[in-house]
Design an enzyme around this catalytic site. Sequence first.
Site, PDB file in Angstrom:
ATOM      1  N   HIS A 124     -30.678 112.777  66.950  1.00 42.96           N
ATOM      2  CA  HIS A 124     -32.025 112.272  67.694  1.00 42.96           C
ATOM      3  C   HIS A 124     -33.038 113.377  67.902  1.00 42.96           C
ATOM      4  O   HIS A 124     -33.843 113.288  68.492  1.00 42.96           O
ATOM      5  CB  HIS A 124     -31.669 111.792  68.854  1.00 42.96           C
ATOM      6  CG  HIS A 124     -30.841 110.400  68.703  1.00 42.96           C
ATOM      7  ND1 HIS A 124     -30.110 109.971  69.731  1.00 42.96           N
ATOM      8  CD2 HIS A 124     -30.816 109.436  67.852  1.00 42.96           C
ATOM      9  CE1 HIS A 124     -29.594 108.657  69.260  1.00 42.96           C
ATOM     10  NE2 HIS A 124     -30.158 108.516  68.184  1.00 42.96           N
ATOM     11  N   GLY A 194     -18.752 111.111  76.224  1.00 39.57           N
ATOM     12  CA  GLY A 194     -19.868 111.022  77.083  1.00 39.57           C
ATOM     13  C   GLY A 194     -20.911 110.244  76.392  1.00 39.57           C
ATOM     14  O   GLY A 194     -22.212 110.725  76.475  1.00 39.57           O
ATOM     15  N   MET A 249      -3.985 125.057  76.451  1.00 40.14           N
ATOM     16  CA  MET A 249      -3.933 125.737  75.130  1.00 40.14           C
ATOM     17  C   MET A 249      -4.092 127.487  75.444  1.00 40.14           C
ATOM     18  O   MET A 249      -3.888 127.886  74.222  1.00 40.14           O
ATOM     19  CB  MET A 249      -5.249 125.167  73.975  1.00 40.14           C
ATOM     20  CG  MET A 249      -4.825 123.641  73.716  1.00 40.14           C
ATOM     21  SD  MET A 249      -6.323 123.270  72.754  1.00 40.14           S
ATOM     22  CE  MET A 249      -5.835 123.848  71.209  1.00 40.14           C
TER      23      MET A 249
HETATM   24  P1  OAD Z   1     -26.064 106.992  77.865  1.00 36.91           P
HETATM   25  O1  OAD Z   1     -27.026 107.415  79.270  1.00 36.91           O
HETATM   26  O2  OAD Z   1     -26.508 105.799  77.202  1.00 36.91           O
HETATM   27  O3  OAD Z   1     -24.632 107.044  78.354  1.00 36.91           O
HETATM   28  C1  OAD Z   1     -24.064 108.345  78.812  1.00 36.91           C
HETATM   29  C2  OAD Z   1     -22.519 108.277  78.760  1.00 36.91           C
HETATM   30  O4  OAD Z   1     -21.934 109.017  79.592  1.00 36.91           O
HETATM   31  C3  OAD Z   1     -22.085 106.822  79.887  1.00 36.91           C
HETATM   32  O5  OAD Z   1     -21.352 106.139  79.026  1.00 36.91           O
HETATM   33  C4  OAD Z   1     -21.398 107.604  80.953  1.00 36.91           C
HETATM   34  O6  OAD Z   1     -20.232 106.687  81.637  1.00 36.91           O
HETATM   35  C5  OAD Z   1     -20.865 108.748  80.361  1.00 36.91           C
HETATM   36  N1  OAD Z   1     -20.816 109.942  81.307  1.00 36.91           N
HETATM   37  C6  OAD Z   1     -21.394 109.931  82.482  1.00 36.91           C
HETATM   38  N2  OAD Z   1     -21.080 111.127  83.098  1.00 36.91           N
HETATM   39  C7  OAD Z   1     -20.093 111.716  82.271  1.00 36.91           C
HETATM   40  C8  OAD Z   1     -19.287 112.965  82.245  1.00 36.91           C
HETATM   41  N3  OAD Z   1     -19.490 113.889  83.250  1.00 36.91           N
HETATM   42  N4  OAD Z   1     -18.618 113.103  81.142  1.00 36.91           N
HETATM   43  C9  OAD Z   1     -18.313 112.216  80.278  1.00 36.91           C
HETATM   44  N5  OAD Z   1     -19.067 111.075  80.094  1.00 36.91           N
HETATM   45  C10 OAD Z   1     -20.091 111.037  81.103  1.00 36.91           C
HETATM   46  O7  OAD Z   1     -26.396 108.201  76.835  1.00 36.91           O
HETATM   47  P2  OAD Z   1     -26.125 108.320  75.370  1.00 36.91           P
HETATM   48  O8  OAD Z   1     -25.018 107.415  74.923  1.00 36.91           O
HETATM   49  O9  OAD Z   1     -26.182 109.623  75.016  1.00 36.91           O
HETATM   50  O10 OAD Z   1     -31.675 107.959  72.384  1.00 36.91           O
HETATM   51  O11 OAD Z   1     -27.428 107.545  75.052  1.00 36.91           O
HETATM   52  C11 OAD Z   1     -27.673 107.136  73.540  1.00 36.91           C
HETATM   53  C12 OAD Z   1     -28.994 107.395  73.287  1.00 36.91           C
HETATM   54  O12 OAD Z   1     -29.836 106.637  74.158  1.00 36.91           O
HETATM   55  C13 OAD Z   1     -29.778 108.597  73.585  1.00 36.91           C
HETATM   56  O13 OAD Z   1     -29.611 109.533  72.529  1.00 36.91           O
HETATM   57  C14 OAD Z   1     -31.259 108.295  73.780  1.00 36.91           C
HETATM   58  C15 OAD Z   1     -31.009 107.407  74.668  1.00 36.91           C
HETATM   59  O14 OAD Z   1     -32.134 106.383  74.490  1.00 36.91           O
HETATM   60  C16 OAD Z   1     -32.903 108.610  71.986  1.00 36.91           C
HETATM   61  O15 OAD Z   1     -33.550 109.264  72.719  1.00 36.91           O
HETATM   62  C17 OAD Z   1     -33.300 108.172  70.797  1.00 36.91           C
END
Ligand code: OAD
Length: 254
Positions: A124, A194, A249
């Site tokens: 992205h 995440g 590890m």
């Molecule tokens: P999201 O905000 O959709 O999802 C974040 C994820 O991280 C969720 O599943 C949470 O449960 C998880 N999460 C939160 N805290 C965490 C932690 N401490 N450790 C591990 N996981 C945790 O973010 P993305 O999946 O990255 O796109 O979203 C995808 C895309 O949507 C982004 O790249 C962006 C957005 O619109 C663009 O900007 C094109």
Amino acid sequence: MVGFPVPSSVGAVIELLKKSRYAIAFTGAGISADSGVPTFRGPNGLWRRYKPEELASPWGFQRNPRLVWEWYAWRMRIIARARPNPAHYALAALESMGVLKAVITQNVDGLHQRAGSKRVIELHGNIWRARCTRCGHKWLLKEPPSEDELPLRCPRCGALARPDVVWFGEPLPERALREAFEEAEKADLVLVIGTSGVVEPAGSIPVYAKRSGAKLVNINPEPNRYDDIADLNVRERAAPFFRKLMASMGIAMP
Ligand code: OAD
């Protein structure tokens, strides 16, 4: 490896890493959440407070480039203050040990590179890069732009510049997308860390890897789209989980 007992999910992931020949990571905003960078969805997510169509779309930018730049400059200030966390460092350490071959990320924050990861495929874009809307010139920003510089202009031709990130309705960078699918095809293990997985086409990459024979480990405190296809769901925050994994590890963290 040290000889004391390890918490079970940590032990299971270590076993999978030891058996793998080509492990990769697929990361989203959640890996940077423990560094203080807001995610997009969920109770405190950016999309709860801001409208993606106004701030992260070509139409929004056309309507109000200054507002879009102000929002990105605010996010850059947060990211500039943030530090990579144990999850970022663990991926860099696993790469330097030859265990992890690539990190495919949806994040634009550059924290994987700051932690020392070398092969990072950014699907992205990167928030620290600006791109001219006329001549296409790209350049790196060393620090968040100040209010009076906004909206940024191209240093070469003077036309309006934009953040070099992917907005809604835009295609992903062709090369990054191709390389990500190639890595997914080669992988026998994917650490999915995440991400909600809801944004396409990025979200399909772990699914493709699974169909191509890889095992999936899904590290996320909340359920997500990969729960049903993952070989292991680790319901934990990324930073504490990887801190334990690295300790087990015997690998020192910065
Ligand atoms: P999201 O905000 O959709 O999802 C974040 C994820 O991280 C969720 O599943 C949470 O449960 C998880 N999460 C939160 N805290 C965490 C932690 N401490 N450790 C591990 N996981 C945790 O973010 P993305 O999946 O990255 O796109 O979203 C995808 C895309 O949507 C982004 O790249 C962006 C957005 O619109 C663009 O900007 C094109």
